[in-house]
Design a protein around this motif. Structure first.
Motif, PDB file in Angstrom:
ATOM      1  N   VAL A   9      49.125 -20.049 110.790  1.00  0.00           N
ATOM      2  CA  VAL A   9      50.305 -19.242 110.459  1.00  0.00           C
ATOM      3  C   VAL A   9      49.846 -18.003 109.711  1.00  0.00           C
ATOM      4  CG1 VAL A   9      52.511 -19.218 109.241  1.00  0.00           C
ATOM      5  CG2 VAL A   9      51.713 -21.322 110.309  1.00  0.00           C
ATOM      6  N   ARG A  10      50.310 -16.837 110.166  1.00  0.00           N
ATOM      7  CA  ARG A  10      49.971 -15.586 109.490  1.00  0.00           C
ATOM      8  C   ARG A  10      50.574 -15.576 108.095  1.00  0.00           C
ATOM      9  NH1 ARG A  10      47.937 -11.237 112.855  1.00  0.00           N
ATOM     10  NH2 ARG A  10      48.146 -10.234 110.851  1.00  0.00           N
ATOM     11  N   TRP A  11      50.017 -14.788 107.205  1.00  0.00           N
ATOM     12  CA  TRP A  11      50.426 -14.780 105.802  1.00  0.00           C
ATOM     13  C   TRP A  11      51.874 -14.338 105.609  1.00  0.00           C
ATOM     14  CZ3 TRP A  11      52.195 -10.325 103.620  1.00  0.00           C
ATOM     15  CH2 TRP A  11      51.894  -9.139 104.277  1.00  0.00           C
ATOM     16  N   TRP A  12      52.398 -13.534 106.517  1.00  0.00           N
ATOM     17  CA  TRP A  12      53.724 -12.959 106.317  1.00  0.00           C
ATOM     18  C   TRP A  12      54.859 -13.832 106.852  1.00  0.00           C
ATOM     19  CZ3 TRP A  12      55.970 -12.426 111.014  1.00  0.00           C
ATOM     20  CH2 TRP A  12      55.143 -12.234 112.112  1.00  0.00           C
ATOM     21  N   VAL A  13      54.561 -14.884 107.595  1.00  0.00           N
ATOM     22  CA  VAL A  13      55.626 -15.712 108.180  1.00  0.00           C
ATOM     23  C   VAL A  13      56.478 -16.396 107.106  1.00  0.00           C
ATOM     24  CG1 VAL A  13      56.125 -17.697 109.654  1.00  0.00           C
ATOM     25  CG2 VAL A  13      54.455 -16.008 110.386  1.00  0.00           C
ATOM     26  N   PRO A  14      55.892 -17.055 106.091  1.00  0.00           N
ATOM     27  CA  PRO A  14      56.757 -17.651 105.054  1.00  0.00           C
ATOM     28  C   PRO A  14      57.600 -16.610 104.316  1.00  0.00           C
ATOM     29  CG  PRO A  14      54.534 -18.531 104.902  1.00  0.00           C
ATOM     30  CD  PRO A  14      54.489 -17.405 105.890  1.00  0.00           C
ATOM     31  N   LEU A  15      57.031 -15.428 104.080  1.00  0.00           N
ATOM     32  CA  LEU A  15      57.804 -14.366 103.421  1.00  0.00           C
ATOM     33  C   LEU A  15      58.956 -13.901 104.302  1.00  0.00           C
ATOM     34  CD1 LEU A  15      54.885 -12.244 101.941  1.00  0.00           C
ATOM     35  CD2 LEU A  15      56.367 -13.854 100.745  1.00  0.00           C
ATOM     36  N   TYR A  16      58.700 -13.786 105.599  1.00  0.00           N
ATOM     37  CA  TYR A  16      59.739 -13.382 106.535  1.00  0.00           C
ATOM     38  C   TYR A  16      60.878 -14.398 106.548  1.00  0.00           C
ATOM     39  CZ  TYR A  16      62.154 -12.656 110.940  1.00  0.00           C
ATOM     40  OH  TYR A  16      63.122 -12.476 111.893  1.00  0.00           O
ATOM     41  N   ILE A  17      60.533 -15.675 106.594  1.00  0.00           N
ATOM     42  CA  ILE A  17      61.560 -16.722 106.624  1.00  0.00           C
ATOM     43  C   ILE A  17      62.374 -16.715 105.336  1.00  0.00           C
ATOM     44  CG2 ILE A  17      61.931 -19.223 106.688  1.00  0.00           C
ATOM     45  CD1 ILE A  17      59.536 -19.344 108.633  1.00  0.00           C
ATOM     46  N   ARG A  18      61.692 -16.554 104.203  1.00  0.00           N
ATOM     47  CA  ARG A  18      62.424 -16.469 102.925  1.00  0.00           C
ATOM     48  C   ARG A  18      63.353 -15.262 102.897  1.00  0.00           C
ATOM     49  NH1 ARG A  18      57.153 -17.398 100.056  1.00  0.00           N
ATOM     50  NH2 ARG A  18      56.908 -19.643 100.119  1.00  0.00           N
ATOM     51  N   GLY A  19      62.883 -14.147 103.433  1.00  0.00           N
ATOM     52  CA  GLY A  19      63.717 -12.950 103.485  1.00  0.00           C
ATOM     53  C   GLY A  19      64.942 -13.142 104.363  1.00  0.00           C
ATOM     54  N   VAL A  20      64.762 -13.799 105.500  1.00  0.00           N
ATOM     55  CA  VAL A  20      65.890 -14.070 106.394  1.00  0.00           C
ATOM     56  C   VAL A  20      66.908 -14.973 105.701  1.00  0.00           C
ATOM     57  CG1 VAL A  20      66.556 -15.251 108.527  1.00  0.00           C
ATOM     58  CG2 VAL A  20      64.605 -13.701 108.532  1.00  0.00           C
ATOM     59  N   PRO A  71      69.070 -16.347 116.074  1.00  0.00           N
ATOM     60  CA  PRO A  71      67.957 -17.275 116.292  1.00  0.00           C
ATOM     61  C   PRO A  71      66.925 -16.765 117.292  1.00  0.00           C
ATOM     62  CG  PRO A  71      70.018 -18.231 117.086  1.00  0.00           C
ATOM     63  CD  PRO A  71      70.351 -16.935 116.439  1.00  0.00           C
ATOM     64  N   VAL A  72      67.336 -15.947 118.236  1.00  0.00           N
ATOM     65  CA  VAL A  72      66.400 -15.411 119.226  1.00  0.00           C
ATOM     66  C   VAL A  72      65.407 -14.461 118.547  1.00  0.00           C
ATOM     67  CG1 VAL A  72      66.208 -14.033 121.321  1.00  0.00           C
ATOM     68  CG2 VAL A  72      68.050 -15.697 121.104  1.00  0.00           C
ATOM     69  N   LYS A  73      65.903 -13.603 117.667  1.00  0.00           N
ATOM     70  CA  LYS A  73      65.031 -12.665 116.957  1.00  0.00           C
ATOM     71  C   LYS A  73      64.099 -13.392 115.982  1.00  0.00           C
ATOM     72  CE  LYS A  73      68.091  -8.707 117.247  1.00  0.00           C
ATOM     73  NZ  LYS A  73      68.916  -7.759 116.486  1.00  0.00           N
ATOM     74  N   VAL A  74      64.638 -14.380 115.270  1.00  0.00           N
ATOM     75  CA  VAL A  74      63.806 -15.147 114.336  1.00  0.00           C
ATOM     76  C   VAL A  74      62.708 -15.883 115.102  1.00  0.00           C
ATOM     77  CG1 VAL A  74      63.783 -17.041 112.680  1.00  0.00           C
ATOM     78  CG2 VAL A  74      65.648 -15.375 112.636  1.00  0.00           C
ATOM     79  N   GLU A  75      63.065 -16.504 116.217  1.00  0.00           N
ATOM     80  CA  GLU A  75      62.082 -17.207 117.035  1.00  0.00           C
ATOM     81  C   GLU A  75      60.997 -16.260 117.535  1.00  0.00           C
ATOM     82  OE1 GLU A  75      61.777 -19.891 121.113  1.00  0.00           O
ATOM     83  OE2 GLU A  75      63.652 -18.884 120.614  1.00  0.00           O
ATOM     84  N   TYR A  76      61.384 -15.064 117.960  1.00  0.00           N
ATOM     85  CA  TYR A  76      60.433 -14.071 118.457  1.00  0.00           C
ATOM     86  C   TYR A  76      59.385 -13.745 117.398  1.00  0.00           C
ATOM     87  CZ  TYR A  76      58.571  -9.532 119.824  1.00  0.00           C
ATOM     88  OH  TYR A  76      57.736  -8.499 120.122  1.00  0.00           O
ATOM     89  N   TRP A  77      59.839 -13.444 116.168  1.00  0.00           N
ATOM     90  CA  TRP A  77      58.901 -13.037 115.118  1.00  0.00           C
ATOM     91  C   TRP A  77      58.056 -14.194 114.606  1.00  0.00           C
ATOM     92  CZ3 TRP A  77      57.272  -8.446 114.786  1.00  0.00           C
ATOM     93  CH2 TRP A  77      58.083  -7.391 115.194  1.00  0.00           C
ATOM     94  N   VAL A  78      58.634 -15.383 114.536  1.00  0.00           N
ATOM     95  CA  VAL A  78      57.849 -16.532 114.086  1.00  0.00           C
ATOM     96  C   VAL A  78      56.777 -16.874 115.118  1.00  0.00           C
ATOM     97  CG1 VAL A  78      57.953 -19.001 113.568  1.00  0.00           C
ATOM     98  CG2 VAL A  78      59.647 -17.458 112.585  1.00  0.00           C
ATOM     99  N   LYS A  79      57.120 -16.772 116.405  1.00  0.00           N
ATOM    100  CA  LYS A  79      56.115 -17.021 117.445  1.00  0.00           C
ATOM    101  C   LYS A  79      54.998 -15.988 117.401  1.00  0.00           C
ATOM    102  CE  LYS A  79      58.604 -19.586 120.979  1.00  0.00           C
ATOM    103  NZ  LYS A  79      59.106 -19.567 122.354  1.00  0.00           N
ATOM    104  N   LYS A  80      55.329 -14.737 117.062  1.00  0.00           N
ATOM    105  CA  LYS A  80      54.293 -13.702 116.945  1.00  0.00           C
ATOM    106  C   LYS A  80      53.360 -13.993 115.770  1.00  0.00           C
ATOM    107  CE  LYS A  80      54.830  -9.263 117.989  1.00  0.00           C
ATOM    108  NZ  LYS A  80      54.103  -9.112 119.198  1.00  0.00           N
TER     109      LYS A  80
END
Length: 56
Positions: A14-25, A38-47
């Motif tokens: 998992v990239r370092w920014w994924v937990p921060l992104y999820i917390r921000g969402v 959910p489509v946008k969140v899934e897209y960024w988490v998969k990236k």
């Protein structure tokens, strides 16, 4: 015939920014009272995740 067993593992990185992104969402969702797309969140988490199957 002899049986051969293959041991596999799944490695998830998992990239370092994924937990921060999820917390921000979650934070923005709580402030606005709306649900995230959910489509946008899934897209960024998969990236931000890398999965690979490795042989033990």
């Amino acid at each position: 015939m002899s049986r051969r067993f293959l041991r596999l593992s799944v490695r998830v990185t998992v990239r370092w920014w994924v937990p921060l992104y999820i917390r921000g969402v979650i934070f923005i969702s709580m402030i606005t009272g709306r649900e995230p797309d959910p489509v946008k969140v899934e897209y960024w988490v998969k990236k931000g995740m890398k999965t690979e199957v490795v042989e033990d």
